[in-house]
Design an enzyme around this catalytic site. Structure first.
Site, mmCIF file in Angstrom:
data_model
loop_
_atom_site.group_PDB
_atom_site.id
_atom_site.type_symbol
_atom_site.label_atom_id
_atom_site.label_comp_id
_atom_site.label_asym_id
_atom_site.label_seq_id
_atom_site.Cartn_x
_atom_site.Cartn_y
_atom_site.Cartn_z
ATOM 1 N N CYS A 163 3.052 0.380 -8.109
ATOM 2 C CA CYS A 163 3.714 -0.767 -7.735
ATOM 3 C C CYS A 163 4.659 -1.288 -8.996
ATOM 4 O O CYS A 163 4.367 -1.481 -9.971
ATOM 5 C CB CYS A 163 2.833 -1.931 -7.534
ATOM 6 S SG CYS A 163 3.794 -3.252 -6.791
ATOM 7 N N CYS A 178 -4.372 -0.745 -1.723
ATOM 8 C CA CYS A 178 -5.128 0.755 -2.212
ATOM 9 C C CYS A 178 -4.789 1.303 -3.458
ATOM 10 O O CYS A 178 -3.720 0.711 -3.993
ATOM 11 C CB CYS A 178 -3.986 1.732 -1.220
ATOM 12 S SG CYS A 178 -2.366 2.395 -1.594
ATOM 13 N N CYS A 214 0.783 -1.282 0.163
ATOM 14 C CA CYS A 214 0.187 -0.110 0.068
ATOM 15 C C CYS A 214 0.779 1.200 -0.063
ATOM 16 O O CYS A 214 1.973 1.062 -0.413
ATOM 17 C CB CYS A 214 -1.089 0.203 1.152
ATOM 18 S SG CYS A 214 -0.160 0.026 2.612
#
Length: 350
Positions: A304, A297, A222
């Protein structure tokens, strides 16, 4: 001539090929409409039409993206699907509802009732989660006749379909993490053999232990690595009885440490002590191989980095909790998703 009742609404809904495809995609990960358009190669108006039918039947929930407010994520209520399937089975014949004595044994990756966390006591009953709309335990489902007779779908248009998203670039490893160069074959991803050795790591706050090439490896990400992802890390380690190697990280680790509400919820509701844990940057694991990388999230999903070995990706669209009740709901919702994740992790085991 006696009339016969129609098939249960869930069976009529799920029997449609496109709706079944949408259900199978959403069973693995929360998705936006444009993601589902790309995955199914179907026109957007047709995908939206069938999503509406599934949502009206109470099988889907939606959350507005916290990264781009124009996007909406769809989440499948797997517990409600299970209830609907059970109802359909009993409608066919009462004998299909097996008594508790004939229930299948616990899942191999699920810790037995007397198991304790790797650093805590026995797990107490989690808090009730009524009122959650995107993650927690589900309220009593509506009657299965809610779907009714299905209207005709709109005419199929032929708009261009969204291309698959490419992941962001990865960072650099942190020397604090103990390494193990023992490779492990993964049957579900034969292309991994060229990606280099798997790395072993200790869980957040855990004492480093010897590498275990037999354990499935999961990374939760996250933004701040202060609430959602460390909660997921702690609960998966606990629920699997330590049989899953799990860590968490964030794109901008919270300098003040884990959120105190997250620490309190895990301690008071689940008997898990993470007070000594610290948020970590995901660059720490840049050269590690995982079986699953799960974002919790919406912003982290978009940024990412890629990881070696082509891990399976999944997204759980969970808003960031702020107060203590919000952390309670978030933890309960994550715990439900962890329960659904465990059978998928079993498929990764060699």
């Amino acid at each position: 001539m006696a009339s016969h009742p129609p098939p249960p609404a869930f069976l009529r809904l799920a029997a449609h090929p496109l709706r079944w495809r949408l259900l199978t995609e959403l069973a693995l990960s929360d998705q936006r409409v444009r993601d589902l358009v790309a995955l199914t190669a179907e026109p957007q108006n047709l995908v939206s039409y069938h999503l509406r039918l599934l949502r009206e039947a109470g099988l889907l929930a939606t959350t507005r993206s916290t990264f781009d407010g124009r996007d909406t994520y769809y989440h499948l209520h797997l517990d409600r699907c299970a209830q609907s399937l059970t109802h359909a089975a009993v409608t066919l014949h009462p004998a299909l509802l097996a008594p508790a004595a004939l229930a299948p044994p616990p899942h191999p990756l699920t810790a037995p009732p007397t198991a304790t966390a790797s650093h805590t006591g026995t797990l107490p009953t989690p808090p009730p989660t009524a009122g959650t709309t995107h993650a927690g335990a589900l309220p009593t489902p509506p009657p299965t006749a809610t779907a009714g007779d299905l209207p005709a779908p709109p005419p199929a248009a032929t708009p261009s379909h969204a291309a698959a998203r490419s992941a962001a670039t990865s960072g650099h490893a942190d020397s604090r993490v103990p390494m193990d160069t023992s490779p492990r074959p993964t049957p579900h991803s034969p292309t991994r053999s060229h990606a280099g050795p798997r790395r072993s790591f200790a869980g957040s706050g855990d004492v480093p232990r010897a590498a275990s090439p037999q354990r499935t490896r999961v990374l939760f990400v996250c933004t701040g690595n202060s609430a959602r992802s460390p909660i997921a890390e702690a609960l998966l380690r606990h629920r699997s009885g330590g049989r899953v190697e799990v860590v968490s990280a964030g794109s901008h680790p919270r300098s003040a440490g884990l959120h105190p509400h997250a620490v309190r919820v895990l301690r008071d509701q689940y008997g898990i002590d993470v007070a000594a844990s610290r948020p970590r940057h995901w660059d720490t694991f840049a050269d590690h191989r995982f079986d699953y990388v799960i974002s919790l999230c919406d912003r982290a999903r978009e940024t990412c980095p890629t990881f070696p070995g082509e891990p399976r990706r999944a997204h759980w669209s969970l808003p960031e909790p702020t107060d203590y009740p919000g952390h309670l709901r978030t933890a309960a919702g994550i715990d439900t998703r962890i329960r659904h994740l465990l059978p998928l992790l079993e498929e990764v085991q060699p």
